[in-house]
Motif scaffolding. Structure first.
Motif, PDB file in Angstrom:
ATOM      1  N   UNK A 164       0.834  -1.201   0.000  1.00 47.63           N
ATOM      2  CA  UNK A 164       0.000   0.000   0.000  1.00 47.63           C
ATOM      3  C   UNK A 164       0.864   1.245   0.000  1.00 47.63           C
ATOM      4  N   UNK A 165       1.933   1.245   0.801  1.00 50.50           N
ATOM      5  CA  UNK A 165       2.836   2.391   0.844  1.00 50.50           C
ATOM      6  C   UNK A 165       3.551   2.570  -0.486  1.00 50.50           C
ATOM      7  N   UNK A 166       3.959   1.439  -1.092  1.00 47.65           N
ATOM      8  CA  UNK A 166       4.643   1.507  -2.383  1.00 47.65           C
ATOM      9  C   UNK A 166       3.706   2.045  -3.448  1.00 47.65           C
ATOM     10  N   UNK A 167       2.435   1.576  -3.413  1.00 49.74           N
ATOM     11  CA  UNK A 167       1.450   2.018  -4.391  1.00 49.74           C
ATOM     12  C   UNK A 167       1.224   3.512  -4.290  1.00 49.74           C
ATOM     13  N   UNK A 225       3.256   5.774  -2.945  1.00 51.04           N
ATOM     14  CA  UNK A 225       4.471   6.480  -3.325  1.00 51.04           C
ATOM     15  C   UNK A 225       4.650   6.476  -4.841  1.00 51.04           C
ATOM     16  N   UNK A 226       4.320   5.351  -5.465  1.00 47.20           N
ATOM     17  CA  UNK A 226       4.440   5.244  -6.905  1.00 47.20           C
ATOM     18  C   UNK A 226       3.484   6.202  -7.590  1.00 47.20           C
ATOM     19  N   UNK A 227       2.267   6.337  -7.050  1.00 51.17           N
ATOM     20  CA  UNK A 227       1.302   7.272  -7.608  1.00 51.17           C
ATOM     21  C   UNK A 227       1.813   8.695  -7.541  1.00 51.17           C
ATOM     22  N   UNK A 228       2.363   9.086  -6.404  1.00 51.08           N
ATOM     23  CA  UNK A 228       2.900  10.432  -6.252  1.00 51.08           C
ATOM     24  C   UNK A 228       4.054  10.671  -7.224  1.00 51.08           C
ATOM     25  N   UNK A 229       4.922   9.682  -7.344  1.00 53.70           N
ATOM     26  CA  UNK A 229       6.057   9.824  -8.253  1.00 53.70           C
ATOM     27  C   UNK A 229       5.593   9.884  -9.703  1.00 53.70           C
ATOM     28  N   UNK A 230       4.577   9.088 -10.024  1.00 53.53           N
ATOM     29  CA  UNK A 230       4.051   9.069 -11.385  1.00 53.53           C
ATOM     30  C   UNK A 230       3.495  10.436 -11.767  1.00 53.53           C
ATOM     31  N   UNK A 242      -4.444   8.719  -5.503  1.00 50.02           N
ATOM     32  CA  UNK A 242      -4.889   7.486  -6.161  1.00 50.02           C
ATOM     33  C   UNK A 242      -5.981   7.759  -7.182  1.00 50.02           C
ATOM     34  N   UNK A 243      -6.896   8.698  -6.856  1.00 52.12           N
ATOM     35  CA  UNK A 243      -7.984   9.020  -7.787  1.00 52.12           C
ATOM     36  C   UNK A 243      -7.434   9.613  -9.084  1.00 52.12           C
ATOM     37  N   UNK A 244      -6.492  10.540  -8.971  1.00 55.10           N
ATOM     38  CA  UNK A 244      -5.922  11.169 -10.172  1.00 55.10           C
ATOM     39  C   UNK A 244      -5.031  10.183 -10.922  1.00 55.10           C
ATOM     40  N   UNK A 245      -4.347   9.317 -10.184  1.00 51.93           N
ATOM     41  CA  UNK A 245      -3.521   8.300 -10.846  1.00 51.93           C
ATOM     42  C   UNK A 245      -4.382   7.382 -11.699  1.00 51.93           C
ATOM     43  N   UNK A 246      -5.575   7.018 -11.204  1.00 45.78           N
ATOM     44  CA  UNK A 246      -6.493   6.201 -11.997  1.00 45.78           C
ATOM     45  C   UNK A 246      -6.833   6.892 -13.313  1.00 45.78           C
ATOM     46  N   UNK A 247      -7.111   8.188 -13.235  1.00 50.22           N
ATOM     47  CA  UNK A 247      -7.448   8.939 -14.447  1.00 50.22           C
ATOM     48  C   UNK A 247      -6.253   9.023 -15.391  1.00 50.22           C
ATOM     49  N   UNK A 248      -5.070   9.225 -14.824  1.00 53.60           N
ATOM     50  CA  UNK A 248      -3.862   9.315 -15.659  1.00 53.60           C
ATOM     51  C   UNK A 248      -3.585   7.995 -16.361  1.00 53.60           C
ATOM     52  N   UNK A 249      -3.738   6.895 -15.638  1.00 53.29           N
ATOM     53  CA  UNK A 249      -3.513   5.584 -16.243  1.00 53.29           C
ATOM     54  C   UNK A 249      -4.561   5.247 -17.299  1.00 53.29           C
ATOM     55  N   UNK A 250      -5.719   5.918 -17.233  1.00 47.84           N
ATOM     56  CA  UNK A 250      -6.776   5.710 -18.226  1.00 47.84           C
ATOM     57  C   UNK A 250      -6.716   6.750 -19.347  1.00 47.84           C
TER      58      UNK A 250
END
Length: 254
Positions: A35-38, A40-45, A194-202
């Motif tokens: 969960x922490x990695x996820x 952190x990865x979202x923030x870095x992305x 996480x919400x914005x990362x979902x949109x970015x990945x889509x």
């Protein structure tokens, strides 16, 4: 009783129990690490894509599913409206008002002054929040609030004020919900990252975009009756590098 045999059995049982507890501990620790990695990865992305937040939204909000019913405006409510001509539609579920005197848009402190105008001139106007001023489209949109959180883009509850060619407020339409019920226990919502990362990945948010997050409620399924279920939802307003503005909705609960 054979105590040596009994002792051996207890040793084996406790050994198996130790193994089980150790395994449970490892599983929980791995889940927390993932969960922490996820996160952190979202923030870095988002950082690598130069996607920034206009404001820093809270990550500790709590919300649950709610149910609400369509309000039928009463004759008393309609008669309480002053300085406007009012007509009732949809068996009392929608009213159209036309002001006897047009009012210019405020030139300063627009949000507070428009919300104050609605509060003074519409039924339960203090329960609505300004969402959008669309001068080109000639319309101002307000959303009804539940516990200070808006119910977004809903055909069963809204206030829309129409503007004339001089950007003066001349008329409006209103619908409203009532009898709000909490249907599920409030829980911590999905983080804005996480919400914005979902949109970015889509591919719904481009690199270099600026985003604004607002937590509210949204009906993902059109209501077939006068009641509806509303889900906690992030409203994500995206300003992309081309100057376009887009709005997306992301469910706030996993």
């Amino acid at each position: 009783m054979d105590w040596n045999k009994t002792k051996t059995i207890f040793i084996v049982i406790f050994f198996i129990l130790d193994l089980f507890l150790a395994r449970q501990f490892m599983v929980k620790r791995e889940a927390n690490q993932l969960e922490m990695i996820s996160e952190r990865t979202g923030e870095e992305l988002l950082q690598d894509a130069n996607i920034t937040f206009k404001e820093s939204p809270s990550s500790n909000e709590k919300a649950g599913y709610i149910k609400a019913y369509v309000h039928t405006f009463t004759e008393k409510e309609v008669n309480s409206l002053k300085d406007q001509k009012v007509e009732v539609y949809e068996d009392g579920k929608e009213i159209h008002g036309e002001f006897t005197k047009s009012t210019s848009l405020p030139t300063s402190d627009e949000k507070n002054k428009l919300e104050d105008f609605v509060k003074k001139n519409m039924i339960n106007g203090d329960q609505y929040k300004l969402v959008q001023v669309d001068k080109e489209g000639g319309q101002i949109t307000f959303a009804q609030l539940y516990k200070q959180k808006p119910v977004y883009d809903n055909t069963k509850t809204f206030i829309t004020i129409q503007l004339n060619e001089k950007n003066e407020m001349v008329s409006y339409k209103q619908r409203m919900l009532e009898q709000f019920e909490q249907r599920t226990e409030a829980e911590t919502v999905k983080s804005p990252v996480n919400a914005v990362t979902e949109l970015y990945n889509s591919n719904k948010v481009n690199q270099g975009s600026k985003v604004r997050m607002d937590l509210g409620y949204y009906a993902y399924f059109p209501p077939a009756t006068d009641s509806q279920i509303l889900a906690p939802t992030w409203r994500v307003t995206v300003d992309n590098v081309k100057g376009d503005v887009e709005v997306h909705y992301v469910t706030a609960l996993d």
